[in-house]
Enzyme design. Structure first.
Site, PDB file in Angstrom:
ATOM      1  CG  ASP A   9      -4.845  -5.996   3.812  1.00 42.47           C
ATOM      2  OD1 ASP A   9      -5.304  -4.970   4.330  1.00 42.47           O
ATOM      3  OD2 ASP A   9      -3.759  -6.012   3.187  1.00 42.47           O
ATOM      4  CG  ASP A 107      -4.889  -3.407   0.629  1.00 39.77           C
ATOM      5  OD1 ASP A 107      -5.503  -2.820   1.540  1.00 39.77           O
ATOM      6  OD2 ASP A 107      -3.833  -4.042   0.802  1.00 39.77           O
ATOM      7  CD  GLU A 108      -7.948  -3.035   4.922  1.00 40.61           C
ATOM      8  OE1 GLU A 108      -8.321  -3.450   6.019  1.00 40.61           O
ATOM      9  OE2 GLU A 108      -6.847  -2.484   4.716  1.00 40.61           O
TER      10      GLU A 108
HETATM   11  P1  TTP Z   1      -1.914  -1.843   3.497  1.00 37.69           P
HETATM   12  O1  TTP Z   1      -2.883  -2.980   3.268  1.00 37.69           O
HETATM   13  O2  TTP Z   1      -1.873  -1.247   4.838  1.00 37.69           O
HETATM   14  O3  TTP Z   1      -0.434  -2.338   3.190  1.00 37.69           O
HETATM   15  P2  TTP Z   1       0.135  -3.219   2.001  1.00 37.69           P
HETATM   16  O4  TTP Z   1      -0.966  -3.875   1.225  1.00 37.69           O
HETATM   17  O5  TTP Z   1       1.089  -2.412   1.188  1.00 37.69           O
HETATM   18  O6  TTP Z   1       0.996  -4.307   2.768  1.00 37.69           O
HETATM   19  P3  TTP Z   1       0.458  -5.544   3.643  1.00 37.69           P
HETATM   20  O7  TTP Z   1       0.978  -6.772   2.957  1.00 37.69           O
HETATM   21  O8  TTP Z   1       1.078  -5.358   4.988  1.00 37.69           O
HETATM   22  O9  TTP Z   1      -1.033  -5.463   3.673  1.00 37.69           O
HETATM   23  O10 TTP Z   1      -2.197  -0.688   2.465  1.00 37.69           O
HETATM   24  C1  TTP Z   1      -2.693  -0.908   1.148  1.00 37.69           C
HETATM   25  C2  TTP Z   1      -2.101   0.102   0.193  1.00 37.69           C
HETATM   26  O11 TTP Z   1      -2.446   1.418   0.604  1.00 37.69           O
HETATM   27  C3  TTP Z   1      -0.583   0.066   0.127  1.00 37.69           C
HETATM   28  O12 TTP Z   1      -0.101  -0.897  -0.808  1.00 37.69           O
HETATM   29  C4  TTP Z   1      -0.251   1.478  -0.270  1.00 37.69           C
HETATM   30  C5  TTP Z   1      -1.357   2.321   0.338  1.00 37.69           C
HETATM   31  N1  TTP Z   1      -0.874   2.966   1.587  1.00 37.69           N
HETATM   32  C6  TTP Z   1      -0.326   4.234   1.503  1.00 37.69           C
HETATM   33  O13 TTP Z   1      -0.260   4.833   0.412  1.00 37.69           O
HETATM   34  N2  TTP Z   1       0.154   4.820   2.640  1.00 37.69           N
HETATM   35  C7  TTP Z   1       0.122   4.193   3.875  1.00 37.69           C
HETATM   36  O14 TTP Z   1       0.584   4.750   4.897  1.00 37.69           O
HETATM   37  C8  TTP Z   1      -0.449   2.866   3.943  1.00 37.69           C
HETATM   38  C9  TTP Z   1      -0.502   2.142   5.255  1.00 37.69           C
HETATM   39  C10 TTP Z   1      -0.928   2.302   2.775  1.00 37.69           C
HETATM   40 MG    MG Z   2      -2.530  -4.808   2.221  1.00 38.10          MG
HETATM   41 MG    MG Z   3      -4.985  -2.809   3.675  1.00 37.31          MG
END
Ligand code: TTP
Ligand code: MG
Ligand code: MG
Length: 346
Positions: A9, A107-108
């Site tokens: 991720d 992103d994962e």
């Molecule tokens: P995530 O992987 O949940 O979060 P992140 O990568 O920003 O942070 P982390 O380091 O905790 O993993 O989500 C990936 C992307 O998806 C995030 O950068 C933006 C988008 N996203 C949204 O637009 N709305 C949301 O509610 C979430 C959870 C994510």
């Molecule tokens: Mg993330």
């Molecule tokens: Mg994610």
């Protein structure tokens, strides 16, 4: 057979890509989302960097609250094409490390690494993936390795940012026991409150209960939860993902100025990518070339052909035409890439 699953991720993904494009932001709180309109905006936060998180900002929060908590943050509107491009590049890197690859969100992704047989070898792969993403995309990620998708995902979340957490099968119960039930994927604030009301706070509280007890309290979902609390999860990494495009890129060990060397690298990539495309039974109709200069400024140009093709001569002339304008000013080049899109079954 003993399974080894990797989950990756990206760290604060949208915000990290913005920091990469504008390093000035790296030391500032950054919030991606709707316009806060001086605290009157009505949208929500997509994500924010870890500096903004210290102020209590998080994904899904109303942008007006984020403004209230951290009005001096840099509020940026999402630039989806930029994040999609980074995501595509990252997925192309990850998928090379196992034939069983499942992208799970922008992103994962999961990889089945059971073929490595040992967590030690899987760990080497995880480290290589982190280095490759950092070198070619200038982005950090967090990786979890575990005996199944559930544990791998919880492990990738365990040490963020830039983490690598390995949970071997005999460590699974210990890994889970001290965690809040909220860490179980699928448990949001409402379920958490419901379970808290039943005096269930930590995963160890669930581990102490029998499957029947949980089923009585919560229905079918209770028995699913019992399996999760035991770290049991049979779902396979599903690789049936259909490619929309196929590409490759090379980061030079040293920045290059000689056009000949850059073009040779480009044509070598074009040959490899076309080979994969045709071996998978596809033709292409779009050719895209990426050139990244030494300072990380990146240009991507593409051309749609009048009809689908499988010809190297066609690809070669298109790739050269697309790359040529970038090679005129003799700036140093850090990376070249080629992608074929609009794939069709031959
Ligand atoms: P995530 O992987 O949940 O979060 P992140 O990568 O920003 O942070 P982390 O380091 O905790 O993993 O989500 C990936 C992307 O998806 C995030 O950068 C933006 C988008 N996203 C949204 O637009 N709305 C949301 O509610 C979430 C959870 C994510
Ligand atoms: Mg993330
Ligand atoms: Mg994610």
């Amino acid at each position: 057979m003993k399974r080894i699953v990797l989950h990756l991720d990206m760290d604060y993904f949208f915000a990290q890509v913005e920091e990469r494009e504008n390093p000035y932001l790296k030391t500032k709180p950054v919030v991606i989302g709707a316009d806060p309109k001086g605290g009157k905006g009505r949208g929500i936060v997509s994500t924010c960097n870890y500096i903004a998180r210290k102020f209590g900002v998080h994904s899904g929060m109303p942008i007006s609250w984020a403004y209230g908590k951290c009005s001096h943050a840099f509020f940026l509107p999402p630039n989806f094409p930029l994040y999609e491009k980074a995501s595509e590049n990252i997925m192309e890197i990850i998928r090379k490390y196992s034939p069983i690859f499942e992208p799970a969100s922008i992103d994962e992704a999961y990889l089945d690494l059971s073929f490595t047989k040992t967590f030690k070898k899987a760990e080497e792969i995880a480290k290589k993936i982190k280095v490759e993403i950092l070198t070619s995309e200038k982005l950090t990620c967090s990786i979890g390795l575990g005996p199944n998708k559930l544990i791998a995902k919880m492990a990738s979340d365990f040490q963020k940012p830039d983490g690598l957490t390995i949970i071997e099968p005999e460590k699974v119960l210990d890994f889970l026991s001290n965690m809040s039930i909220r860490k179980i994927p699928g448990i949001g604030p409402k379920t958490e409150a419901k379970l808290n009301a039943l005096k269930i706070f930590k995963i160890s509280d669930l581990q102490k209960m029998s499957q029947e007890e949980l089923k009585k309290l919560l229905g079918k979902w209770g028995s699913d939860l019992w399996y999760k609390a035991q770290g049991v999860n049979e779902s396979p990494v599903v690789s049936g993902y259909v490619r929309k495009s196929i590409g490759a890129q090379t980061t030079f060990p040293e920045d290059k100025v000689k056009n000949g060397e850059v073009l040779n690298a480009l044509l070598k990539l074009a040959k490899e990518v076309l080979g994969d495309c045709v071996n998978q039974g596809n033709s292409f109709q779009l050719v895209e070339v990426t050139i990244r200069y030494a300072g990380f400024e990146t240009h991507t140009h593409s051309k749609t052909l009048p009809k689908p093709s499988t010809s190297f001569t066609t690809l070669r002339s298109q790739a050269l035409q697309l790359a040529w304008p970038f090679l005129q000013d003799r700036r140093k080049i850090r990376l070249v890439g080629v992608r074929l899109g609009k794939l069709k079954k031959i």
